[in-house]
Design a protein around this motif. Structure first.
Motif, PDB file in Angstrom:
ATOM      1  N   LEU A  24       0.845  -1.184   0.000  1.00  0.00           N
ATOM      2  CA  LEU A  24       0.000   0.000   0.000  1.00  0.00           C
ATOM      3  C   LEU A  24       0.885   1.241   0.000  1.00  0.00           C
ATOM      4  O   LEU A  24       1.951   1.250   0.630  1.00  0.00           O
ATOM      5  CB  LEU A  24      -0.904   0.028   1.234  1.00  0.00           C
ATOM      6  N   CYS A  38      -1.534  -5.831   9.809  1.00  0.00           N
ATOM      7  CA  CYS A  38      -2.203  -6.548   8.727  1.00  0.00           C
ATOM      8  C   CYS A  38      -1.337  -7.690   8.200  1.00  0.00           C
ATOM      9  O   CYS A  38      -0.148  -7.531   7.974  1.00  0.00           O
ATOM     10  CB  CYS A  38      -2.533  -5.565   7.605  1.00  0.00           C
ATOM     11  N   CYS A  57       1.636  -6.674   4.794  1.00  0.00           N
ATOM     12  CA  CYS A  57       1.309  -5.250   4.775  1.00  0.00           C
ATOM     13  C   CYS A  57       1.714  -4.543   6.078  1.00  0.00           C
ATOM     14  O   CYS A  57       2.344  -3.513   6.061  1.00  0.00           O
ATOM     15  CB  CYS A  57      -0.185  -5.092   4.510  1.00  0.00           C
ATOM     16  N   CYS A  67      -5.988  -5.104   7.493  1.00  0.00           N
ATOM     17  CA  CYS A  67      -6.350  -3.695   7.634  1.00  0.00           C
ATOM     18  C   CYS A  67      -7.656  -3.451   6.877  1.00  0.00           C
ATOM     19  O   CYS A  67      -8.159  -4.328   6.187  1.00  0.00           O
ATOM     20  CB  CYS A  67      -5.224  -2.810   7.081  1.00  0.00           C
ATOM     21  N   THR A  69      -8.342  -1.699   4.177  1.00  0.00           N
ATOM     22  CA  THR A  69      -8.212  -1.834   2.726  1.00  0.00           C
ATOM     23  C   THR A  69      -8.222  -3.288   2.298  1.00  0.00           C
ATOM     24  O   THR A  69      -8.950  -3.690   1.386  1.00  0.00           O
ATOM     25  CB  THR A  69      -6.907  -1.159   2.237  1.00  0.00           C
ATOM     26  N   HIS A  70      -7.451  -4.112   2.964  1.00  0.00           N
ATOM     27  CA  HIS A  70      -7.356  -5.519   2.574  1.00  0.00           C
ATOM     28  C   HIS A  70      -8.590  -6.318   3.018  1.00  0.00           C
ATOM     29  O   HIS A  70      -8.920  -7.308   2.380  1.00  0.00           O
ATOM     30  CB  HIS A  70      -6.057  -6.115   3.089  1.00  0.00           C
ATOM     31  N   ARG A  72     -11.616  -5.128   2.730  1.00  0.00           N
ATOM     32  CA  ARG A  72     -12.523  -4.878   1.604  1.00  0.00           C
ATOM     33  C   ARG A  72     -12.131  -5.713   0.395  1.00  0.00           C
ATOM     34  O   ARG A  72     -12.984  -6.250  -0.301  1.00  0.00           O
ATOM     35  CB  ARG A  72     -12.529  -3.392   1.242  1.00  0.00           C
ATOM     36  N   MET A  73     -10.835  -5.845   0.137  1.00  0.00           N
ATOM     37  CA  MET A  73     -10.380  -6.643  -1.005  1.00  0.00           C
ATOM     38  C   MET A  73     -10.723  -8.116  -0.803  1.00  0.00           C
ATOM     39  O   MET A  73     -11.135  -8.795  -1.742  1.00  0.00           O
ATOM     40  CB  MET A  73      -8.876  -6.481  -1.192  1.00  0.00           C
TER      41      MET A  73
END
Length: 97
Positions: A24, A38, A57, A67, A69-70, A72-73
């Motif tokens: 990131l 993360c 991460c 985290c 962001t991850h 959501r992924m």
């Protein structure tokens, strides 16, 4: 005498799956065994679809393994009905004619 033809170059196509394993922006990865944040695997170079990740991460976590962001992924985008905001049981397009 030979003629040189200036041909346009083909665009570079990047693998979106491989991009998911890039660090990131602004976040320094950590060795997997020393990470406190993360746990999403990241690669600094090479082919992330073929190599084992030794880094993660390490961004601050939201209580889970990843985290925000991850998380959501990993969860994905949902079903087509979820993306439209229609409960699946009311989506009549699931019945084929």
């Amino acid at each position: 005498m030979s003629t040189v033809i200036d041909m346009p170059r083909a665009p570079v196509v990047r693998d979106p799956k491989a991009d998911a394993f890039r660090p990131l922006p602004g976040q320094a990865p950590a060795a997997l065994e020393h990470a406190k944040g993360c746990r999403w695997p990241v690669h600094l170079a090479g082919n992330p679809m073929r190599e084992v990740a030794r880094l993660c991460c390490d961004a601050p976590r939201d209580g889970g393994s990843y985290c925000a962001t991850h998380t959501r992924m990993a969860a994905g985008t949902g079903t087509p009905a979820e993306r439209r905001g229609v409960p699946a049981e009311y989506d009549l397009r699931r019945f084929k004619r």
